[in-house]
Design a protein around this motif. Structure first.
Motif, short mmCIF file in Angstrom:
data_model
loop_
_atom_site.label_atom_id
_atom_site.label_comp_id
_atom_site.label_asym_id
_atom_site.label_seq_id
_atom_site.Cartn_x
_atom_site.Cartn_y
_atom_site.Cartn_z
N LEU A 198 40.91 52.62 33.43
CA LEU A 198 41.36 51.82 32.29
C LEU A 198 42.85 51.51 32.42
CD1 LEU A 198 40.83 50.54 29.52
CD2 LEU A 198 41.32 52.78 28.49
N GLU A 199 43.61 52.47 32.88
CA GLU A 199 45.05 52.27 33.03
C GLU A 199 45.36 51.17 34.04
OE1 GLU A 199 48.74 54.71 35.07
OE2 GLU A 199 47.21 55.85 34.01
N GLN A 200 44.60 51.11 35.13
CA GLN A 200 44.92 50.20 36.23
C GLN A 200 44.31 48.81 36.08
OE1 GLN A 200 43.70 52.35 39.78
NE2 GLN A 200 45.70 53.32 39.95
N CYS A 201 43.35 48.63 35.20
CA CYS A 201 42.67 47.34 35.10
C CYS A 201 43.53 46.32 34.35
CB CYS A 201 41.32 47.49 34.43
SG CYS A 201 41.40 47.77 32.64
N SER A 202 43.18 45.05 34.50
CA SER A 202 43.83 43.99 33.73
C SER A 202 43.48 44.14 32.26
CB SER A 202 43.35 42.61 34.20
OG SER A 202 43.74 42.35 35.53
N SER A 203 44.36 43.67 31.40
CA SER A 203 44.01 43.58 29.98
C SER A 203 43.09 42.38 29.78
CB SER A 203 45.28 43.41 29.15
OG SER A 203 45.86 42.14 29.39
N GLN A 204 42.45 42.35 28.63
CA GLN A 204 41.58 41.23 28.31
C GLN A 204 42.37 39.92 28.28
OE1 GLN A 204 38.56 41.94 25.28
NE2 GLN A 204 38.94 39.92 24.42
N LEU A 205 43.60 39.97 27.77
CA LEU A 205 44.43 38.77 27.70
C LEU A 205 44.77 38.25 29.09
CD1 LEU A 205 46.86 39.86 24.84
CD2 LEU A 205 45.03 38.16 24.69
N ALA A 206 45.13 39.16 30.01
CA ALA A 206 45.47 38.74 31.37
C ALA A 206 44.24 38.25 32.12
CB ALA A 206 46.12 39.90 32.13
N ALA A 207 43.10 38.90 31.92
CA ALA A 207 41.86 38.48 32.59
C ALA A 207 41.44 37.09 32.13
CB ALA A 207 40.75 39.49 32.34
N THR A 208 41.56 36.83 30.84
CA THR A 208 41.21 35.52 30.31
C THR A 208 42.10 34.44 30.91
OG1 THR A 208 40.43 36.50 28.23
CG2 THR A 208 40.97 34.16 28.20
N TYR A 209 43.38 34.74 31.11
CA TYR A 209 44.28 33.77 31.72
C TYR A 209 43.79 33.38 33.12
CZ TYR A 209 48.41 31.64 33.76
OH TYR A 209 49.27 30.76 34.40
N LYS A 210 43.26 34.31 33.86
CA LYS A 210 42.83 34.03 35.24
C LYS A 210 41.64 33.07 35.30
CE LYS A 210 44.31 38.55 37.02
NZ LYS A 210 44.35 39.35 35.81
N GLN A 211 40.95 32.88 34.19
CA GLN A 211 39.83 31.94 34.20
C GLN A 211 40.26 30.53 34.54
OE1 GLN A 211 38.12 32.60 30.28
NE2 GLN A 211 36.52 33.90 31.13
N ARG A 212 41.53 30.21 34.38
CA ARG A 212 42.02 28.87 34.69
C ARG A 212 41.86 28.53 36.17
NH1 ARG A 212 48.17 28.56 33.29
NH2 ARG A 212 48.12 26.61 34.45
N PHE A 213 41.73 29.55 37.02
CA PHE A 213 41.63 29.31 38.46
C PHE A 213 40.18 29.11 38.92
CE2 PHE A 213 45.34 32.10 37.76
CZ PHE A 213 46.33 31.26 38.23
N VAL A 214 39.23 29.22 38.01
CA VAL A 214 37.81 29.20 38.37
C VAL A 214 37.21 27.85 38.01
CG1 VAL A 214 35.57 30.29 38.03
CG2 VAL A 214 37.65 31.68 37.98
N ASP A 215 36.52 27.26 38.97
CA ASP A 215 35.76 26.04 38.76
C ASP A 215 34.32 26.41 38.41
OD1 ASP A 215 33.88 23.79 39.92
OD2 ASP A 215 35.83 22.84 39.61
N GLY A 216 33.69 25.59 37.60
CA GLY A 216 32.31 25.88 37.20
C GLY A 216 31.33 25.94 38.35
N GLN A 217 31.70 25.38 39.51
CA GLN A 217 30.83 25.40 40.69
C GLN A 217 31.17 26.54 41.65
OE1 GLN A 217 28.27 23.19 40.72
NE2 GLN A 217 29.13 22.67 38.71
#
Length: 418
Positions: free
Chosen positions: A69-88
């Protein structure tokens, strides 16, 4: 640990959540001895889980350890990374960990492959991910991602590969500054192996998203990461949490000085402020040095992510500000800049900082918050000499002006839309 055992642990956690972890460990319940430590861990970390990963907490996930838990991304940071993902995209994550980033990717992507070497994390992912992604398309692979790399690429042909390297064993962890070469999985090895592998299959080369520690030196990191087309400095709740490199192996390498740099501040509600230097450090190199001769009505303190970028001259140029001193990294203007990423103050008074008058100044001002930039005193030392308590609406900024004089700026924090 089996899924059935994990389900038991979660059931016991919900049944005995009113008890302390210590009472669970002492055996004052009907929990089998083999499960007590795991149940105690879930209860101990429940509030931390709710703060860092509120959606995960609402889904009753299982934590294999406090460290995960300490080392993982927060929910806010993980959601930000979705910008790099294409639906395909088909996303391959080479170091799955707790699976927070992977879960966010699969919500947007066509599918994903989670790879992890640690058995405890595989067990947790096998339990958690189906609950978090009931309609997601993904597979879980137990093994060393670098050993399995060729087989994974040939079978799945991922278009986006996510890497979250950690410091290799043997690297001195007492030193805060280290290099990308000290991390595993090895980025240089990936950059060597992936292009011929994709070319041999006749497939387009992939994009890589690499999450790195904010302690890394930015220019040195980019020198070791050719094909980087974007660098993102991500701060969550006023603390720089990670650097993100978006790499595209299908484009020629860029010089480190020309890589676009994004500064991102995410608040507790998920609201973002973002600024991009499209010409990277070449913009900073050509920016004029704008120095103030006097302190204007407003004073600006850059956010942590802005400070990490090092774009101190171009901050002034971008916002039409002037620096109070080349090394203080505080800025001023007579016109209010509501879009500035950082703290914005209205300056009420400029007080010369003379040692003989500090107590007198402190008695007059009373309670205040204190910040120091390029000053001979630390905030604690300044507070002690002023003899004032922390708190209140007033902020005292101790700094130097362009003529070298040390001053206290008596300020009040501005609202965003002042």
């Amino acid at each position: 640990m089996t899924s059935e055992e994990i389900a038991q642990i979660i059931a016991y956690r919900d049944q005995y959540q009113h008890l302390s972890p210590e009472r669970i460990l002492l055996g004052s319940t009907q929990i089998p001895p083999s499960l007590r430590s795991a149940v105690a861990l879930q209860i101990k970390e429940r509030k931390a889980l709710e703060r860092k990963l509120p959606h995960w907490a609402s889904q009753g996930v299982y934590l294999p350890s406090s460290l995960s838990l300490e080392q993982c991304s927060s929910q806010l940071a993980a959601t930000y990374k979705q910008r790099f993902v294409d639906g395909q995209d088909l996303v391959l994550e080479l170091s799955g960990g707790l699976g927070v980033d992977f879960s966010a990717f699969v919500e947007r992507a066509a599918g994903g492959i989670y790879v992890e070497e640690q058995e405890a994390l595989i067990e947790a992912a096998s339990y958690n991910l189906p609950r978090l992604l009931p309609r997601g398309s993904f597979s879980i692979v137990h093994g060393n991602s670098m050993e399995l790399l060729e087989a994974l690429v040939r079978e799945h042909r991922p278009s986006l590969i996510y890497v979250d390297p950690a410091r290799r064993a043997g690297v001195d962890r007492q030193h805060r500054v280290y290099a990308i070469e000290d991390c595993s999985p090895s980025l240089s090895e990936l950059l060597e192996r992936l292009p011929p592998l994709y070319d041999g299959m006749g497939s387009p080369r992939p994009r890589l998203l690499v999450k790195l520690s904010p302690m890394l030196d930015l220019i040195h990191t980019l020198q070791q990461a050719p094909h980087t087309r974007e660098l993102h400095i991500v701060s969550v709740k006023q603390e720089v949490k990670e650097l993100l490199l978006l790499m595209d192996l299908s484009i020629p390498p860029l010089s480190p000085e020309s890589v676009p740099v994004y500064v991102v501040e995410i608040d507790s509600k998920g609201q973002r402020q973002e600024l991009c230097w499209h010409r990277g450090w070449s913009e900073e190199a050509t920016a004029p040095q704008r120095i103030a001769s006097v302190v204007g009505e407003y004073v600006y303190e850059p956010s942590p992510a802005m400070m990490k970028s090092g774009f101190f001259k171009s901050i002034a140029a971008r916002y039409d500000l002037e620096a109070l001193h080349p090394d203080a990294h505080l800025y001023t203007s007579d016109e209010y800049k509501a879009e500035f990423i950082g703290r914005r103050f209205r300056c009420q008074e400029v007080i010369p900082l003379r040692a003989s008058q500090l107590r007198t100044i402190g008695k007059r001002l009373g309670r205040a918050q204190i910040s120091c930039r390029n000053l001979s005193l630390s905030p604690d030392e300044l507070r002690s000499r002023l003899g004032i308590k922390d708190g209140g609406e007033r902020t005292l900024l101790g700094t130097r002006l362009s003529d070298g004089s040390q001053v206290l700026l008596n300020c009040y924090l501005c609202s965003h839309d002042e």
